[in-house]
Design a protein around this motif. Structure first.
Motif, PDB file in Angstrom:
ATOM      1  N   THR A  95       0.717  -1.222   0.046  1.00  0.00           N
ATOM      2  CA  THR A  95       0.038   0.057  -0.217  1.00  0.00           C
ATOM      3  C   THR A  95       1.214   1.038   0.150  1.00  0.00           C
ATOM      4  N   VAL A  96       0.707   2.362  -0.703  1.00  0.00           N
ATOM      5  CA  VAL A  96       0.934   3.649  -0.294  1.00  0.00           C
ATOM      6  C   VAL A  96       0.034   4.901   0.446  1.00  0.00           C
ATOM      7  N   ILE A  97       0.751   5.397   1.194  1.00  0.00           N
ATOM      8  CA  ILE A  97       0.341   6.528   1.916  1.00  0.00           C
ATOM      9  C   ILE A  97       1.119   7.888   1.129  1.00  0.00           C
ATOM     10  N   ALA A  98       0.016   8.756   0.785  1.00  0.00           N
ATOM     11  CA  ALA A  98       0.001   9.713  -0.630  1.00  0.00           C
ATOM     12  C   ALA A  98      -0.058  10.734  -0.372  1.00  0.00           C
ATOM     13  N   ALA A  99       0.938  11.832   0.487  1.00  0.00           N
ATOM     14  CA  ALA A  99      -0.149  13.576   0.322  1.00  0.00           C
ATOM     15  C   ALA A  99       1.171  14.328   0.343  1.00  0.00           C
ATOM     16  N   PRO A 100       0.741  15.729  -0.494  1.00  0.00           N
ATOM     17  CA  PRO A 100       1.432  16.533  -0.244  1.00  0.00           C
ATOM     18  C   PRO A 100       2.533  16.534   1.093  1.00  0.00           C
ATOM     19  N   ALA A 101       3.793  17.660   0.901  1.00  0.00           N
ATOM     20  CA  ALA A 101       4.872  18.232   2.275  1.00  0.00           C
ATOM     21  C   ALA A 101       4.295  18.379   3.275  1.00  0.00           C
ATOM     22  N   GLY A 102       4.289  18.357   4.431  1.00  0.00           N
ATOM     23  CA  GLY A 102       3.213  18.339   5.837  1.00  0.00           C
ATOM     24  C   GLY A 102       2.012  17.948   6.132  1.00  0.00           C
ATOM     25  N   TYR A 103       1.419  16.622   5.076  1.00  0.00           N
ATOM     26  CA  TYR A 103       0.150  16.784   5.610  1.00  0.00           C
ATOM     27  C   TYR A 103      -0.141  15.463   6.901  1.00  0.00           C
ATOM     28  N   GLY A 104       1.468  15.346   7.139  1.00  0.00           N
ATOM     29  CA  GLY A 104       1.446  14.694   8.506  1.00  0.00           C
ATOM     30  C   GLY A 104       1.873  13.253   8.341  1.00  0.00           C
ATOM     31  N   LYS A 105       1.802  12.575   7.282  1.00  0.00           N
ATOM     32  CA  LYS A 105       1.974  11.447   7.508  1.00  0.00           C
ATOM     33  C   LYS A 105       2.258   9.902   8.028  1.00  0.00           C
ATOM     34  N   THR A 106       3.885  11.364   8.294  1.00  0.00           N
ATOM     35  CA  THR A 106       4.751  10.377   9.488  1.00  0.00           C
ATOM     36  C   THR A 106       4.522   9.959  10.390  1.00  0.00           C
ATOM     37  N   VAL A 107       3.593  11.846  11.082  1.00  0.00           N
ATOM     38  CA  VAL A 107       3.309  11.170  12.642  1.00  0.00           C
ATOM     39  C   VAL A 107       2.579  10.432  12.740  1.00  0.00           C
ATOM     40  N   ALA A 108       1.519  10.257  11.963  1.00  0.00           N
ATOM     41  CA  ALA A 108       0.104   9.475  11.660  1.00  0.00           C
ATOM     42  C   ALA A 108       0.881   8.111  11.630  1.00  0.00           C
ATOM     43  N   VAL A 162       9.677   7.998   0.376  1.00  0.00           N
ATOM     44  CA  VAL A 162      10.331   7.544  -0.233  1.00  0.00           C
ATOM     45  C   VAL A 162       9.919   8.684  -1.451  1.00  0.00           C
ATOM     46  N   ASP A 163      10.801  10.016  -2.000  1.00  0.00           N
ATOM     47  CA  ASP A 163      10.618  10.445  -2.575  1.00  0.00           C
ATOM     48  C   ASP A 163      11.787  10.991  -3.383  1.00  0.00           C
ATOM     49  N   GLU A 164      12.055  11.167  -4.953  1.00  0.00           N
ATOM     50  CA  GLU A 164      12.733  11.771  -6.013  1.00  0.00           C
ATOM     51  C   GLU A 164      13.800  12.919  -5.163  1.00  0.00           C
ATOM     52  N   HIS A 165      13.188  13.762  -4.767  1.00  0.00           N
ATOM     53  CA  HIS A 165      14.491  14.714  -4.495  1.00  0.00           C
ATOM     54  C   HIS A 165      15.599  14.168  -3.724  1.00  0.00           C
ATOM     55  N   MET A 166      15.172  13.599  -2.667  1.00  0.00           N
ATOM     56  CA  MET A 166      15.843  12.589  -1.909  1.00  0.00           C
ATOM     57  C   MET A 166      17.384  12.048  -2.182  1.00  0.00           C
ATOM     58  N   HIS A 216      20.057  23.467  -7.500  1.00  0.00           N
ATOM     59  CA  HIS A 216      19.739  23.407  -6.096  1.00  0.00           C
ATOM     60  C   HIS A 216      19.036  24.490  -5.951  1.00  0.00           C
ATOM     61  N   ALA A 217      18.529  25.333  -6.432  1.00  0.00           N
ATOM     62  CA  ALA A 217      17.876  26.389  -5.918  1.00  0.00           C
ATOM     63  C   ALA A 217      16.139  25.452  -6.398  1.00  0.00           C
ATOM     64  N   TYR A 218      16.566  24.963  -7.405  1.00  0.00           N
ATOM     65  CA  TYR A 218      15.315  23.771  -7.952  1.00  0.00           C
ATOM     66  C   TYR A 218      15.035  22.950  -7.068  1.00  0.00           C
ATOM     67  N   LEU A 219      15.985  22.419  -6.603  1.00  0.00           N
ATOM     68  CA  LEU A 219      15.518  21.018  -5.395  1.00  0.00           C
ATOM     69  C   LEU A 219      15.334  21.576  -4.211  1.00  0.00           C
ATOM     70  N   GLU A 220      15.916  22.018  -3.951  1.00  0.00           N
ATOM     71  CA  GLU A 220      15.503  22.921  -2.773  1.00  0.00           C
ATOM     72  C   GLU A 220      13.932  23.442  -2.495  1.00  0.00           C
ATOM     73  N   LEU A 221      13.809  23.918  -4.070  1.00  0.00           N
ATOM     74  CA  LEU A 221      12.185  24.889  -3.567  1.00  0.00           C
ATOM     75  C   LEU A 221      10.712  23.267  -3.808  1.00  0.00           C
ATOM     76  N   LEU A 222      11.906  22.184  -4.935  1.00  0.00           N
ATOM     77  CA  LEU A 222      11.082  20.625  -4.710  1.00  0.00           C
ATOM     78  C   LEU A 222      11.159  20.413  -2.693  1.00  0.00           C
ATOM     79  N   SER A 223      12.493  20.367  -2.371  1.00  0.00           N
ATOM     80  CA  SER A 223      12.222  19.466  -0.834  1.00  0.00           C
ATOM     81  C   SER A 223      11.057  20.070  -0.038  1.00  0.00           C
ATOM     82  N   ILE A 224      11.526  21.801   0.326  1.00  0.00           N
ATOM     83  CA  ILE A 224      10.512  21.776   1.277  1.00  0.00           C
ATOM     84  C   ILE A 224       9.236  22.289   0.824  1.00  0.00           C
ATOM     85  N   GLY A 225       8.663  21.447  -0.151  1.00  0.00           N
ATOM     86  CA  GLY A 225       7.111  21.360  -1.268  1.00  0.00           C
ATOM     87  C   GLY A 225       6.444  22.363  -0.923  1.00  0.00           C
ATOM     88  N   PHE A 226       7.756  22.751  -1.924  1.00  0.00           N
ATOM     89  CA  PHE A 226       6.595  24.645  -2.412  1.00  0.00           C
ATOM     90  C   PHE A 226       6.550  24.486  -3.430  1.00  0.00           C
TER      91      PHE A 226
END
Length: 844
Positions: free
Chosen positions: A150-163, A235-239, A417-427
């Protein structure tokens, strides 16, 4: 060096244990360097340690000097001694009986390490976070079906990891036969740096050599119905680098393919929505045992819901058990995004409460996020330039609010570098929606708040950072609805911060629906209130409030249709200006009307005292005296007295009306208030006569979409019904109904409550001899649950109670409930029930 791949993980773990670190972050490498130097007198640089622990890329294995030093730090003679003792330990373990319990113990150590690392990094302290119902529902459906993964998918900051952590915690505490092996994707960095296979690495973590077959170990007799959960978080590609991430996905899917025939094996992945959208094509969902979760029709990008109101309440109490009251639901819902809630918590740790939250708070949180994550730190200028470039590629006029990655590929390479950072922070996020013969990867902002903020800044930049008519025209031209409203709010915030508040009179040119205008007015009231509280920092705003509010802005902020408790804050903000007496009287009249609708008699009495304090001459500017209107309502509600002085004034007005009446928002309010007040005397002909004079000398009642016309038609409909002129009443009601059907989203809460009242009254008159129990119950529920104004509720309860004998088959049970609710509200308001049960009408 041949043993490096085999024993590298053991050495790295041993170093951490010796240093007393439960987990390691990039900043810890500097500390670790000092520890090693102090103990061994030999230096392993911070950069080398970052390479070893996967925080920096390295093409080569560590030198023999580095391995010897690290081994000595762990109390071994050197690297060869460390390898020999690890081989001896492996040989000893190989002679030990391998069983399910040993596997569970080894997995438990890794899972506990991962849990602790995540708990230490949560924005809100983990003990103060809450369990989420969605995760229980997700796993219940997943485990009941014949699914392997199964997959638990959501944008950054939705709280999936804490849940997920809460679920894993609870799973471990159950002490079942199930095994949970839980680690984050950052741990996979080490795998690829060492060149190992993911499946072999997983087995070695559990204490098995690559030659052993895990399937042979996990036989039915040992498992005893136990299941093996392999959970990989983030499991995210920006990592990863592109080639690395493709390898990660391939190996995870290989593991899935290998174990999918074994019902005891369960694979759980969490990832961002963009990653899932870009890679789920690799799985044939209809043919493989993957459980996608509950992706709703409204949100195909996430199967993780935002916080419910109940969850927000629970979280608030967990953080601060002393909280006793909560703010309105419509404001709380701005904090349903876990990321925004987290930002707010960080700013209010010492005395956490949502009681100070208003309509501006969420915009402050987004501003704070953008400041810290985009405008500050490395590559900030590059990130801003990239954001502008992405917006440049959009086509506002055609409603295209995404950019093609192909069109931006050269800029992305230049500012990678700036592009990857914008991806990693979920902007921002990428979405690959390619089809046959067409490659299409789009770049878009991760949520509406980030998008609307960026658009506002872009439009301002293109307009020389001026809040003027050109900016208003651009917003009108390209945007509608919620998006337009939010962009306007961001632009208003900038205007205040840059001292351009004098331009707010231009808001009348914004072309908003009545409900959107109501929202903007309440927002502006909260914003001005906050800025007024910090006047010492803003000299231009000091001068702004030391003058009368311009007629254009005052009229924009004023109207009966906006009335609710939030609107009261806007009115109080208006009072901070140096207003003329006429404007002050209008503001206090509106505040008194809000008190009437809320049946707050003490507040109403206070406002009456203030209104009586104005000189008599100040009321000469009004065609109808607002003080007498408010006083007549107060006298009737409090004592059941009909104020004859008011009705004499109204009689004089419609027999000797002014020859010319200026059309204005203030006159609209006064005339509507007078028309509602007239109904207290229960003489429909008087009310209709007054409205006829208004139609002749003030403005005709035509277009129902006009707020003033809507309320007058609403009053006329009920007065015609009272006179038995059903045909006239029905014609007007159909016009009201059509206006509501065509533009319900434009109606403010007060307009909706008023329309629901007349809807029930008309339905009752048409069906009074055949009203079913469920219809009465439906009306009662509508009144209780959907009418936010106490006076509207009381009025409708009284109407149904007065007319219950006209219903041949009335439900005693339903009427008992209605009577109970009516008497309860009367008692809470300190008013007499018999006054409201008389055959008369009033504001509704």
């Amino acid at each position: 060096m041949t043993n490096f791949s085999k024993y590298s993980e053991s050495l790295k773990n041993c170093v951490l244990i010796t240093a007393g670190l439960s987990n390691i972050a990039p900043a810890d490498c500097k500390t670790l360097e000092a520890y090693i130097l102090d103990k061994t007198k030999q230096r392993v640089s911070e950069t080398t340690l970052k390479r070893i622990y996967g925080f920096a890329y390295s093409k080569f294995n560590p030198s023999i000097f580095t391995l010897n030093t690290l081994s000595r730090y762990c109390d071994y003679e050197g690297w060869d001694d460390f390898c020999k003792k690890q081989e001896a330990e492996s040989a000893r373990q190989s002679n030990t009986t391998v069983d399910w319990d040993l596997l569970k113990t080894n997995a438990g150590k890794i899972t506990s390490f991962t849990l602790q690392a995540i708990k230490n990094k949560t924005g809100i302290p983990y003990p103060q976070t809450i369990r989420r119902q969605f995760i229980d529902d997700h796993f219940a459906a997943f485990l009941q079906g014949s699914y392997t993964a199964t997959v638990i998918a959501a944008p950054a900051g939705y709280g999936k990891t804490v849940a997920l952590c809460h679920w894993v915690d609870e799973k471990i505490q159950q002490n079942s036969k199930d095994i949970v092996l839980f680690f984050s994707s950052s741990a996979l960095m080490n795998v690829f740096l060492s060149g190992r296979d993911l499946n072999d690495w997983m087995l070695s973590l559990l204490g098995y050599s690559t030659e052993e077959d895990i399937v042979a170990l996990l036989d039915v007799r040992q498992r005893k119905e136990g299941r093996f959960f392999l959970i990989v978080d983030g499991v995210d590609e920006h990592m990863f680098k592109n080639d690395q991430f493709q390898l990660v996905i391939n190996q995870l899917f290989d593991i899935f393919s290998f174990y999918q025939s074994h019902e005891w094996f369960k694979l759980v992945l969490t990832m961002r929505s963009s990653t899932w959208m870009n890679y789920n094509h690799m799985i044939e969902m209809e043919q493989s045992p993957w459980f996608e979760g509950f992706f709703s029709q409204h949100n195909q990008l996430s199967n993780v819901p935002l916080f419910s109101v109940q969850e927000i309440r629970e979280l608030c109490l967990k953080i601060n058990p002393a909280i006793k009251s909560f703010i309105a639901v419509n404001v709380v819902e701005n904090f349903n995004h876990p990321l925004y809630f987290q930002f707010y918590y960080k700013q209010h740790k010492k005395n956490f409460s949502l009681n100070d939250v208003d309509h501006v708070s969420v915009y402050e949180l987004i501003s704070n996020f953008v400041l810290n994550k985009v405008y500050m730190g490395q590559h900030s200028a590059d990130k801003i330039y990239l954001i502008q470039a992405i917006i440049e590629q959009m086509d506002f006029e055609s409603g295209v609010f995404e950019a093609s990655k192909l069109d931006l590929i050269n800029i992305i390479k230049q500012y990678n570098h700036a592009y990857l950072e914008l991806l990693s922070i979920g902007f921002i996020r990428e979405q690959n929606i390619s089809r046959d013969f067409e490659y299409k990867t789009s770049i878009e902002f991760s949520n509406n708040h980030f998008f609307e903020f960026s658009i506002s800044r872009y439009l301002l930049l293109k307009n020389d950072n001026l809040f003027n008519i050109e900016l208003i025209n651009a917003i009108n031209r390209y945007f509608t609805g919620e998006r337009k409203l939010s962009i306007l709010k961001w632009s208003i915030i900038y205007a205040i911060k840059s001292g351009q508040q004098e331009s707010f009179q231009l808001l009348s040119q914004t072309r908003l629906t009545t409900n959107e205008k109501s929202d903007l007015i309440i927002f502006l009231g909260d914003l001005l209130e906050k800025e007024f509280s910090a006047l010492k920092d803003t000299e231009t705003l000091v001068q702004y409030f030391k003058q009368d509010c311009s007629d254009e802005l005052f009229d924009y902020l004023f109207g009966l249709e906006f009335i609710n408790h939030d609107y009261a804050k806007t009115l109080h903000t208006l009072l901070k200006f140096e207003l003329s007496d006429k404007k002050k009287i209008l503001v206090y009249t509106a505040l008194a009307t809000i008190s009437v609708l809320g049946l707050e008699m003490n507040k109403l009495d206070e406002y009456l005292k203030i209104l009586r304090g104005f000189a008599t001459v100040s009321y000469y500017e009004f065609s109808v005296d607002p003080l007498k209107c408010i006083n007549a309502i107060f006298q009737y509600f409090k004592y059941g007295i009909i104020d004859k002085e008011f009705f004499k004034d109204i009689t004089r007005f419609y027999f000797r009306p002014p020859l010319q009446l200026e059309r204005s928002v203030s006159n609209d309010l006064i005339f509507l208030l007078a028309a509602h007040t007239l109904r207290l005397c229960n003489e429909p002909l008087k009310t209709l006569r007054f409205i006829t004079v208004l139609e002749r000398y003030y403005r005709p009642v035509t277009d129902t979409a006009c707020v003033y016309n809507f309320f007058l038609k609403r009053i006329k409909t009920e007065e015609y019904l009272a006179l038995g002129q059903i045909k006239k009443a029905m014609l007007l009601y159909f016009e009201l109904d059509e206006a509501y059907s065509q533009a319900a989203e434009a109606f403010t809460p007060f307009m909706i409550a008023s329309f629901n009242c007349i809807k029930i009254i008309v339905s009752f008159n048409n069906r009074q001899f055949s009203i079913a129990d469920d219809t009465l119950e439906e009306w009662a529920n509508l009144i209780i649950n959907e009418m936010d104004y106490k006076l509207s509720r009381v009025y409708m309860f009284a109407f149904l109670l007065r007319n219950q004998h006209a219903v041949k088959h009335s439900s005693e049970r339903v009427y008992k409930h209605i009577n109970y609710m009516f008497l309860k509200m009367m008692s809470e308001s300190g008013l007499r029930a018999d006054i409201f049960l008389k055959q008369n009408s009033f504001i509704s």
